[in-house]
Motif scaffolding. Structure first.
Motif, PDB file in Angstrom:
ATOM      1  N   ARG A  64      31.155  -5.172  25.208  1.00 25.06           N
ATOM      2  CA  ARG A  64      29.840  -4.549  25.373  1.00 25.06           C
ATOM      3  C   ARG A  64      28.822  -5.084  24.364  1.00 25.06           C
ATOM      4  NH1 ARG A  64      27.947  -0.075  27.881  1.00 25.06           N
ATOM      5  NH2 ARG A  64      26.117   0.891  26.953  1.00 25.06           N
ATOM      6  N   ASP A  65      29.226  -5.279  23.138  1.00 25.76           N
ATOM      7  CA  ASP A  65      28.317  -5.743  22.086  1.00 25.76           C
ATOM      8  C   ASP A  65      27.821  -7.167  22.330  1.00 25.76           C
ATOM      9  OD1 ASP A  65      28.614  -3.310  20.828  1.00 25.76           O
ATOM     10  OD2 ASP A  65      30.200  -4.016  19.484  1.00 25.76           O
ATOM     11  N   ARG A  66      28.520  -7.908  23.160  1.00 26.23           N
ATOM     12  CA  ARG A  66      28.146  -9.296  23.423  1.00 26.23           C
ATOM     13  C   ARG A  66      27.138  -9.416  24.564  1.00 26.23           C
ATOM     14  NH1 ARG A  66      33.680 -12.626  23.456  1.00 26.23           N
ATOM     15  NH2 ARG A  66      32.307 -14.344  22.888  1.00 26.23           N
ATOM     16  N   ILE A  67      26.827  -8.284  25.209  1.00 23.89           N
ATOM     17  CA  ILE A  67      25.913  -8.289  26.346  1.00 23.89           C
ATOM     18  C   ILE A  67      24.626  -7.573  25.945  1.00 23.89           C
ATOM     19  CG2 ILE A  67      25.591  -7.539  28.732  1.00 23.89           C
ATOM     20  CD1 ILE A  67      28.652  -7.666  29.041  1.00 23.89           C
ATOM     21  N   GLN A  68      23.503  -8.261  26.129  1.00 21.48           N
ATOM     22  CA  GLN A  68      22.216  -7.694  25.728  1.00 21.48           C
ATOM     23  C   GLN A  68      21.748  -6.601  26.677  1.00 21.48           C
ATOM     24  OE1 GLN A  68      19.530 -10.991  25.339  1.00 21.48           O
ATOM     25  NE2 GLN A  68      20.069 -11.316  23.191  1.00 21.48           N
ATOM     26  N   ASP A  69      21.923  -6.806  27.978  1.00 20.94           N
ATOM     27  CA  ASP A  69      21.438  -5.856  28.980  1.00 20.94           C
ATOM     28  C   ASP A  69      22.453  -4.727  29.168  1.00 20.94           C
ATOM     29  OD1 ASP A  69      20.241  -4.525  31.059  1.00 20.94           O
ATOM     30  OD2 ASP A  69      20.404  -6.167  32.496  1.00 20.94           O
ATOM     31  N   LYS A  70      22.323  -3.690  28.354  1.00 20.00           N
ATOM     32  CA  LYS A  70      23.267  -2.562  28.378  1.00 20.00           C
ATOM     33  C   LYS A  70      23.183  -1.779  29.690  1.00 20.00           C
ATOM     34  CE  LYS A  70      24.438  -3.296  24.048  1.00 20.00           C
ATOM     35  NZ  LYS A  70      25.166  -4.506  23.863  1.00 20.00           N
ATOM     36  N   LYS A  71      21.990  -1.754  30.309  1.00 16.39           N
ATOM     37  CA  LYS A  71      21.837  -1.033  31.577  1.00 16.39           C
ATOM     38  C   LYS A  71      22.722  -1.636  32.663  1.00 16.39           C
ATOM     39  CE  LYS A  71      17.165   0.797  31.143  1.00 16.39           C
ATOM     40  NZ  LYS A  71      15.813   0.773  31.708  1.00 16.39           N
ATOM     41  N   SER A  72      22.772  -2.962  32.699  1.00 19.20           N
ATOM     42  CA  SER A  72      23.602  -3.605  33.723  1.00 19.20           C
ATOM     43  C   SER A  72      25.080  -3.314  33.480  1.00 19.20           C
ATOM     44  CB  SER A  72      23.351  -5.115  33.779  1.00 19.20           C
ATOM     45  OG  SER A  72      23.841  -5.754  32.621  1.00 19.20           O
ATOM     46  N   VAL A  73      25.476  -3.256  32.211  1.00 20.21           N
ATOM     47  CA  VAL A  73      26.864  -2.913  31.877  1.00 20.21           C
ATOM     48  C   VAL A  73      27.160  -1.489  32.323  1.00 20.21           C
ATOM     49  CG1 VAL A  73      28.514  -2.552  29.997  1.00 20.21           C
ATOM     50  CG2 VAL A  73      27.001  -4.516  29.942  1.00 20.21           C
ATOM     51  N   ASP A  74      26.233  -0.580  32.041  1.00 25.22           N
ATOM     52  CA  ASP A  74      26.426   0.822  32.432  1.00 25.22           C
ATOM     53  C   ASP A  74      26.518   0.962  33.945  1.00 25.22           C
ATOM     54  OD1 ASP A  74      26.429   1.543  29.787  1.00 25.22           O
ATOM     55  OD2 ASP A  74      24.382   2.350  29.784  1.00 25.22           O
ATOM     56  N   ASN A  75      25.657   0.233  34.675  1.00 30.06           N
ATOM     57  CA  ASN A  75      25.709   0.285  36.139  1.00 30.06           C
ATOM     58  C   ASN A  75      27.056  -0.199  36.658  1.00 30.06           C
ATOM     59  OD1 ASN A  75      23.119   1.307  36.465  1.00 30.06           O
ATOM     60  ND2 ASN A  75      22.193  -0.722  36.636  1.00 30.06           N
TER      61      ASN A  75
END
Length: 199
Positions: free
Chosen positions: A31-42
Motif C-alpha cells: 500500500r505504501d508504494r502506491i500513491q493513489d490510495k483511492k484506487s487501492v481502496d476501490n
C-alpha cells in the motif's frame, strides 16, 4: 509508475485466479508504494467482497463515503455498502443502504428491485409486492416481474428461486442505470435519419 501498475495488475490477476485473499495481502503489503490510495481502496472493497469479508468491505466503503464529494460517487459507494450487506444477509441494513441510494438517484430501478428483495427476505411480502408493482407501473421491467412472480409463489407456499434472483440482482452493474436526463432524451428522440434495423 511501473511498480504501482505491477502491484495492481498482480492483485487483479490473483483475483481472476480465484485467490482474493492473496490479492488482499499483495495490496495491503504494498500500500505504501502506491500513491493513489483511492484506487487501492476501490480494489480492496471488491477483493473483500470476493473473499466473503463483507465487514471489511463495508468498513472501507464507509470511510470512502465520508470522503466522497459528488452525489454520483456517494451513490456508487452506498451501492457497494448495500450489496455487501445483502451478500452478508443483513437485509435490514441492505434495505437502508438501498434507500440511501434512492435518495440520491430516485429512478434507479436496480436499487428499487434490490430493496424489494430485502423486504421479501425480511418477511414483508406485501411491501415488496407494492414496490415491484410500482416499478412495473412506470415502465416494463423483466427482472422486477420475475422477482414479483417469485414473491407471489412464496406467498402461495411454493418455494421460489429467489436466492438465484438475489445473486443476479446484486451482480447487476450499478453503472448501467440510465440517468434521468439520458432517459428523458431517449424518450423524446425520433431517431430521424437512423435506419429502422439499427434502432
Amino acid at each position: 509508475d511501473n511498480i504501482e501498475s505491477a502491484i495492481k495488475d498482480l492483485a487483479a490477476l490473483l483475483v481472476q485466479q480465484g485467490k482474493p485473499e492473496e490479492a488482499i495481502q499483495v495490496l495491503s503489503k504494498n500500500r505504501d508504494r502506491i500513491q493513489d490510495k483511492k484506487s487501492v481502496d476501490n480494489m480492496l472493497v471488491g477483493f473483500y467482497q470476493n473473499a466473503g469479508k463483507h465487514d471489511q468491505a463495508i468498513s472501507l466503503s464507509q470511510k470512502e463515503l465520508q470522503r466522497a464529494q459528488s452525489d454520483g460517487k456517494k451513490a456508487q459507494i452506498l451501492w457497494q455498502i448495500a450489496t455487501s450487506y445483502l451478500r452478508k444477509e443483513d437485509y435490514l441494513q441492505a434495505e437502508l443502504s438501498f434507500k440511501a441510494v434512492l435518495k440520491l438517484q430516485p429512478n434507479n430501478k436496480t436499487a428499487q428491485r434490490n430493496m424489494a428483495v430485502c423486504l421479501f427476505k425480511r418477511g414483508e411480502l406485501e411491501a415488496a409486492r407494492r414496490l415491484l408493482n410500482q416499478i412495473l407501473r412506470t415502465s416494463p421491467d423483466a427482472k422486477a416481474a420475475e422477482i414479483l412472480e417469485a414473491i407471489t409463489k412464496a406467498g402461495a407456499g411454493q418455494l421460489p428461486e429467489i436466492d438465484e434472483i438475489v445473486i443476479e440482482t446484486t451482480l447487476s452493474d450499478f453503472s448501467r442505470e440510465i440517468s434521468g436526463l439520458a432517459q428523458f432524451l431517449l424518450d423524446r428522440c425520433d431517431y430521424r435519419g437512423a435506419r429502422s434495423d439499427h434502432i
